[in-house]
Scaffold this motif. Structure first.
Motif, PDB file in Angstrom:
ATOM      1  N   GLN A 141       0.833  -1.202   0.000  1.00 22.45           N
ATOM      2  CA  GLN A 141       0.000   0.000   0.000  1.00 22.45           C
ATOM      3  C   GLN A 141       0.873   1.260   0.000  1.00 22.45           C
ATOM      4  N   ALA A 142       1.901   1.263   0.800  1.00 26.50           N
ATOM      5  CA  ALA A 142       2.802   2.414   0.850  1.00 26.50           C
ATOM      6  C   ALA A 142       3.537   2.592  -0.478  1.00 26.50           C
ATOM      7  N   LEU A 143       3.961   1.495  -1.083  1.00 24.14           N
ATOM      8  CA  LEU A 143       4.649   1.570  -2.373  1.00 24.14           C
ATOM      9  C   LEU A 143       3.718   2.075  -3.468  1.00 24.14           C
ATOM     10  N   GLU A 144       2.480   1.618  -3.440  1.00 27.62           N
ATOM     11  CA  GLU A 144       1.513   2.057  -4.444  1.00 27.62           C
ATOM     12  C   GLU A 144       1.181   3.540  -4.307  1.00 27.62           C
ATOM     13  N   ALA A 145       1.391   4.084  -3.134  1.00 26.96           N
ATOM     14  CA  ALA A 145       1.134   5.503  -2.896  1.00 26.96           C
ATOM     15  C   ALA A 145       2.256   6.387  -3.436  1.00 26.96           C
ATOM     16  N   MET A 146       3.321   5.793  -3.916  1.00 30.15           N
ATOM     17  CA  MET A 146       4.443   6.537  -4.503  1.00 30.15           C
ATOM     18  C   MET A 146       4.292   6.525  -6.018  1.00 30.15           C
ATOM     19  N   PRO A 147       3.581   7.490  -6.584  1.00 30.30           N
ATOM     20  CA  PRO A 147       3.300   7.444  -8.019  1.00 30.30           C
ATOM     21  C   PRO A 147       4.531   7.602  -8.904  1.00 30.30           C
ATOM     22  N   SER A 203       8.484  -2.340  -8.605  1.00 34.01           N
ATOM     23  CA  SER A 203       9.725  -3.004  -9.024  1.00 34.01           C
ATOM     24  C   SER A 203      10.936  -2.098  -8.815  1.00 34.01           C
ATOM     25  N   ALA A 204      10.799  -0.827  -9.190  1.00 36.12           N
ATOM     26  CA  ALA A 204      11.920   0.104  -9.028  1.00 36.12           C
ATOM     27  C   ALA A 204      12.234   0.307  -7.552  1.00 36.12           C
ATOM     28  N   ALA A 205      11.190   0.461  -6.733  1.00 36.64           N
ATOM     29  CA  ALA A 205      11.404   0.634  -5.295  1.00 36.64           C
ATOM     30  C   ALA A 205      12.054  -0.608  -4.693  1.00 36.64           C
TER      31      ALA A 205
END
Length: 88
Positions: free
Chosen positions: A17-23, A28-30
């Motif tokens: 959820q936190a990763l998806e919040a980083m548009p 994959s990059a994160a």
């Protein structure tokens, strides 16, 4: 370009959820950045442990006085108050 390989990861839901919040960054990059950092940290840790093992082999294990001296230097470097040092 770095060669890529597709794999499957199972991640905690809150992390996804936190990763998806980083548009600006894909999951994959994160993951690549975080895992590259973790691999580098582990390599440094392994190298430090190997070096300490070599020192122990050459000079013997640290004595209690060595540990006390090292703690005093670290406390001074990190500005640990005297009361905290006394408390252990």
């Amino acid at each position: 370009m770095v060669n890529k390989r597709r794999i499957t990861l199972n991640l905690d839901a809150d992390l996804v959820q936190a990763l998806e919040a980083m548009p600006e960054r894909s999951i994959s990059a994160a993951a690549n950045v975080a895992l590259r950092s973790a691999v580098a940290a582990e390599a440094h840790r392994a190298a430090a442990l190997e070096w300490l093992g070599q020192l122990n082999a050459e000079f013997g294990e640290p004595t209690e006085q060595d540990w006390a001296d090292a703690r005093a230097v670290a406390d001074e470097l990190f500005d640990v108050p005297a009361a905290a040092r006394a408390a252990g």
